[in-house]
Design a protein around this motif. Structure first.
Motif, mmCIF file in Angstrom:
data_model
loop_
_atom_site.group_PDB
_atom_site.id
_atom_site.type_symbol
_atom_site.label_atom_id
_atom_site.label_comp_id
_atom_site.label_asym_id
_atom_site.label_seq_id
_atom_site.Cartn_x
_atom_site.Cartn_y
_atom_site.Cartn_z
ATOM 1 N N GLN A 129 5.690 10.694 -40.926
ATOM 2 C CA GLN A 129 6.180 11.874 -41.650
ATOM 3 C C GLN A 129 7.248 12.592 -40.830
ATOM 4 O O GLN A 129 7.425 12.327 -39.649
ATOM 5 N N ALA A 130 7.917 13.524 -41.495
ATOM 6 C CA ALA A 130 8.868 14.374 -40.777
ATOM 7 C C ALA A 130 8.084 15.408 -39.981
ATOM 8 O O ALA A 130 6.985 15.795 -40.387
ATOM 9 N N VAL A 188 13.858 8.104 -35.190
ATOM 10 C CA VAL A 188 12.412 8.027 -35.400
ATOM 11 C C VAL A 188 11.694 7.989 -34.057
ATOM 12 O O VAL A 188 12.039 7.180 -33.187
ATOM 13 N N ASP A 213 11.808 11.666 -38.083
ATOM 14 C CA ASP A 213 10.504 11.159 -38.528
ATOM 15 C C ASP A 213 9.637 10.859 -37.318
ATOM 16 O O ASP A 213 10.148 10.414 -36.283
ATOM 17 N N LYS A 248 18.282 7.165 -39.449
ATOM 18 C CA LYS A 248 17.200 8.057 -38.999
ATOM 19 C C LYS A 248 16.998 7.931 -37.477
ATOM 20 O O LYS A 248 17.220 6.865 -36.887
#
Ligand code: ADP
Length: 258
Positions: free
Chosen positions: A223-224, A34, A211, A32
């Motif tokens: 959250q996304a 982030v 995210d 991910k």
């Protein structure tokens, strides 16, 4: 279930007995990108330092790829780090390539001369960030955006699985910021990285990350994107006004009460 790159449970961090992070629970899956958002003093850098093993948790448990961060730090090969102010002396008389090679010291030791392989890795990482032609230039003479690329190349020299970037776009103009985000995204894909990026640039983060984590001592949102007004307001602790760009908050301005 993908492997967790970062797994934080019940983390508290203190400076001189004062809590700066409270009851942080955070899971970041491998792969991910982030973005970590929050106002000044929210504890963003402290959170990164705990993940890097530079600060011990006051309470709670932190694992990076299943390991205690301090152990990973001593191995020096899992986490690449771009600190907030990587260049304490802008006139430091070293070349761009020398700065990138510093990323190999964790592996080669301070006293050993870098090998041909170390040089090859450094040059390959300068290529990855798009500035091999600047290798011989003094670091103080390249632009702010190019310097950020140099320090990202240095962070890549540990051949990391996790790349931690503290404000990589600070003081860059909008075009240079977008270039850095695009490059980070490309590097993540090419090198199978997980990336944690602290930023003040809410619009840029919202456009580029998988995210968003909004933090202000506690985690307010994870959250996304897109992220709504309430999440940002609760983390930033003030009323905020947006200039929207489609669905994406482009800029957040504090609304003054007086
Ligand atoms: P951010 O990165 O979100 O701006 P920091 O993690 O740097 O926030 O800081 C969180 C809080 O901890 C701030 O109030 C800051 O003044 C304080 N702080 C940071 N570093 C230290 C330190 N070494 N000693 C004491 N207080 C610190």
């Amino acid at each position: 279930m993908p492997e967790l790159a970062v797994d934080i449970r019940g983390l508290w961090a203190f400076y001189n007995g004062t809590p700066v992070l409270e009851e942080i629970n955070l899971e970041i899956e491998t792969g991910k990108l982030v973005g970590i958002l929050g106002p000044n003093g929210a504890g963003k850098s402290t959170l990164l330092k705990v993940i890097l093993g530079l600060i011990a948790p006051g309470r709670g448990q932190v694992r990076v790829f299943g390991e205690v961060p301090r152990k990973l730090r001593h191995r020096g090969e899992v986490v690449g780090y771009l600190p907030q102010r990587p260049l304490s002396n802008p006139h430091f008389p070293v070349s761009v390539l020398d700065v990138v090679l510093m990323g190999r010291y964790g592996r080669v030791g301070l006293l050993r001369q870098p090998s041909r392989r170390d040089r090859e890795i450094a040059i390959r990482n300068l290529e990855r960030v798009g500035i091999p032609h600047l290798a011989a230039r003094p670091i103080g003479e390249v632009s702010g955006g190019e310097q950020q690329r140099v320090f990202i190349a240095r962070a890549l020299c540990v051949e990391p699985r996790l790349l931690v970037l503290d404000e990589p776009t600070v003081s860059l103009d909008a075009c240079a910021q977008d270039d850095v985000y695009d490059m980070v995204h490309r590097l993540k894909e090419e090198l199978n990285l997980t990336v944690l990026m602290v930023s003040h640039d809410i619009g840029g983060v919202a456009r580029h990350v998988d995210d968003i984590v909004c933090i202000n001592r506690r985690i307010h949102v994870h959250q996304a994107p897109p992220i709504g007004r309430l999440g940002l307001e609760s983390a930033f602790g003030c009323s905020v006004e947006y200039l929207f760009h489609g669905q994406i908050p482009h800029r957040v301005v504090k609304i003054h009460d007086d």
